[in-house]
Design an enzyme around this catalytic site. Structure first.
Site, PDB file in Angstrom:
ATOM      1  N   ASP A  85      -7.210  47.502 -10.025  1.00 29.83           N
ATOM      2  CA  ASP A  85      -8.540  48.022 -10.351  1.00 29.83           C
ATOM      3  C   ASP A  85      -8.603  49.531 -10.483  1.00 29.83           C
ATOM      4  O   ASP A  85      -9.317  50.061 -11.322  1.00 29.83           O
ATOM      5  CB  ASP A  85      -9.555  47.563  -9.299  1.00 29.83           C
ATOM      6  CG  ASP A  85      -9.359  48.272  -7.963  1.00 29.83           C
ATOM      7  OD1 ASP A  85      -8.266  48.130  -7.372  1.00 29.83           O
ATOM      8  OD2 ASP A  85     -10.281  48.965  -7.518  1.00 29.83           O
ATOM      9  N   ASP A  88      -4.898  51.754  -6.466  1.00 29.79           N
ATOM     10  CA  ASP A  88      -4.160  50.948  -5.500  1.00 29.79           C
ATOM     11  C   ASP A  88      -3.434  49.813  -6.214  1.00 29.79           C
ATOM     12  O   ASP A  88      -3.370  49.773  -7.436  1.00 29.79           O
ATOM     13  CB  ASP A  88      -5.106  50.412  -4.416  1.00 29.79           C
ATOM     14  CG  ASP A  88      -6.331  49.721  -5.025  1.00 29.79           C
ATOM     15  OD1 ASP A  88      -6.199  49.164  -6.134  1.00 29.79           O
ATOM     16  OD2 ASP A  88      -7.403  49.742  -4.405  1.00 29.79           O
ATOM     17  N   TYR A 237     -15.341  45.774  -2.369  1.00 29.46           N
ATOM     18  CA  TYR A 237     -16.190  45.269  -3.446  1.00 29.46           C
ATOM     19  C   TYR A 237     -17.152  44.229  -2.909  1.00 29.46           C
ATOM     20  O   TYR A 237     -17.230  43.106  -3.416  1.00 29.46           O
ATOM     21  CB  TYR A 237     -15.335  44.697  -4.582  1.00 29.46           C
ATOM     22  CG  TYR A 237     -14.615  45.762  -5.364  1.00 29.46           C
ATOM     23  CD1 TYR A 237     -15.303  46.577  -6.260  1.00 29.46           C
ATOM     24  CD2 TYR A 237     -13.253  45.979  -5.185  1.00 29.46           C
ATOM     25  CE1 TYR A 237     -14.644  47.576  -6.970  1.00 29.46           C
ATOM     26  CE2 TYR A 237     -12.589  46.975  -5.886  1.00 29.46           C
ATOM     27  CZ  TYR A 237     -13.296  47.769  -6.786  1.00 29.46           C
ATOM     28  OH  TYR A 237     -12.644  48.757  -7.486  1.00 29.46           O
ATOM     29  N   GLU A 413     -10.105  59.577  -8.272  1.00 31.93           N
ATOM     30  CA  GLU A 413      -9.599  58.224  -8.538  1.00 31.93           C
ATOM     31  C   GLU A 413     -10.222  57.642  -9.802  1.00 31.93           C
ATOM     32  O   GLU A 413     -11.438  57.715  -9.989  1.00 31.93           O
ATOM     33  CB  GLU A 413      -9.888  57.297  -7.351  1.00 31.93           C
ATOM     34  CG  GLU A 413      -9.225  55.933  -7.486  1.00 31.93           C
ATOM     35  CD  GLU A 413      -9.345  55.098  -6.215  1.00 31.93           C
ATOM     36  OE1 GLU A 413      -8.569  54.132  -6.080  1.00 31.93           O
ATOM     37  OE2 GLU A 413     -10.211  55.392  -5.365  1.00 31.93           O
TER      38      GLU A 413
END
Length: 433
Positions: A85, A88, A237, A413
């Site tokens: 995603d 990571d 999430y 990120e």
């Protein structure tokens, strides 16, 4: 992905996609600039791929290699492929499905304006749908929604090609439901079926039929996956908005893909009780209400190109101008004169919070870099050795300040669901400038 990854730039990007309509005036960036940014925005997804990359002619980010080839094997299911995603090495089903839906929406609305990038855009969508099909059809009344233990993964800083953290597989079932992630998966498959309707009718039909089955599963066995899988999906999430918005969103996409009035009747019957009347301005991987309203609406041009909001009159030109400012801001028309898209312009983030990008490529450094040894690269002041071309990072704070620091994940990120709607906006402006 890290817990605080919901911030303003993501919302701005998602909002601008929905308001990118009709005409515009000339601005600083040229059509060539937007076309370049479009190519890069799609290229980014190749850096996020999981699975078999070697030997593929469509893998242009050559610093990446094969990873997680045995995902699901210990559970007797093939879950290789799909996308990581963000920075990571976990495959989270909810944001992956939302990414696929938004990429598909970008192509549906603006595919004719993508030129020679349309095939790369379809490849990016298919990489997601191939995985989602496996996740949805491997076991009856089961949807696989995650691969990898995020708590263990976040304790390591290692390349996906070296990954040795637990690749646990998580699923939702009739007994442990996940209507939010299941309905979003249905939306992704249905939206993608529209993309492939002409170019690959057989694949398109498979996507649509699977979407209907997954939606039926989501609707009949209601519940939030945050309740069923709390310890591994929260706080990463969590489905903060619940699952009603995804059910309406999924039904809307299946209706658009199939024209089946049953799904429109479903929306009419359930819309008010499922919260569609609530005002919400935060369209995101979590809250689909604004997107559903747009998808079901007639657009402004059917109202003479004008609508009102409170005491203000809003035209198509107003919305396009606002969207254009947001796009240009991201690409470098901002107080810092920095592009927040990696690889675009002369000044862009060099210390992206991304494991694969920040560690030496497996091709230049074949020997394994262990979990703990990787942290020297996280904390290094050197630029990332591998350029994650096209990645749109979290971006500046509310005062336009940006810290180009890997440890500042809120700002440095990237994520697939940031880029997905941006693809459509760039395609639009590349054609209209």
């Amino acid at each position: 992905m890290t817990p605080s990854f919901k911030f303003s730039l993501k919302i701005q990007i998602l909002t601008l996609y929905l308001t990118s309509l009709l005409s515009l005036h000339s601005y600083a960036f040229t059509s060539k600039d937007y076309t370049s940014a479009l190519e890069k925005s799609i290229l980014f997804f190749e850096g996020q791929r999981s699975g078999k990359l070697s030997g593929g002619s469509n893998q242009r980010l050559t610093w990446r290699g094969d990873s997680a080839l045995s995902d699901g094997s210990s559970y007797h299911v093939d879950l290789s492929g799909g996308y990581y995603d963000a920075g990571d090495n976990v495959k989270f089903g909810l944001p992956m499905a939302f990414t696929t839906t938004l990429l598909s929406w970008s192509v549906i609305e603006f595919g004719d304006e993508m030129g020679n990038q349309i095939e790369h855009a379809r490849d990016a969508i298919r990489w997601g749908t191939d995985y989602l099909l496996k996740a949805a059809t491997s076991t009856p009344e089961t949807l696989y929604v995650q691969v990898g233990d995020p708590n263990m993964d976040h304790r390591c800083w290692e390349r996906p090609e070296d990954m040795d953290t637990p690749r646990n597989v998580y699923k939702v079932t009739t007994q442990h439901p996940g209507s939010d992630v299941a309905a979003e998966t249905a939306a992704a498959l249905a939206a993608a079926s529209i993309v492939f309707k002409s170019s690959d009718p057989s694949y398109s039909n498979k996507l649509l039929q699977t979407a209907k089955k997954v939606f039926d599963f989501a609707d009949k066995h209601r519940g939030s996956y945050s309740d069923s899988l709390n310890s591994v999906v929260c706080p990463f999430y969590c489905s903060y908005s619940g699952y009603h918005d995804e059910l309406l969103w999924g039904a809307s996409w299946i209706h658009r893909a199939s024209g089946d009035s049953l799904y429109l009747d479903y929306i009419k019957s359930n819309g008010h009780t499922m919260g569609s009347d609530d005002d919400s301005y935060s369209f995101s991987w979590d809250d689909k209400r604004p997107g559903t309203k747009i998808l079901l609406s007639k657009y402004l041009n059917l109202n003479g190109g004008v609508t009102t909001c409170g005491g203000s009159t809003i035209t198509v030109e107003n919305l396009v101008s606002h969207a254009k400012k947001q796009v240009d801001y991201i690409l470098g028309d901002n107080p810092s004169k920095m592009s927040y898209m990696v690889g675009f312009g002369e000044k862009y983030p060099q210390h992206v919070h991304h494991r694969g990008s920040s560690l030496p490529s497996i091709h230049s450094h074949p020997s394994r870099i262990s979990c703990n040894d990787g942290f020297q690269y996280l904390n290094s002041g050197s630029p990332n050795p591998n350029v994650l071309v096209g990645a749109v990072v979290g971006g500046p704070d509310s005062r336009d300040n940006f810290s180009d620091d890997r440890n500042n994940y809120q700002q440095s990120e990237p994520a697939t669901y940031i880029n997905a709607p941006f693809v459509g906006a760039l395609a639009y402006f590349s054609a209209k400038s």
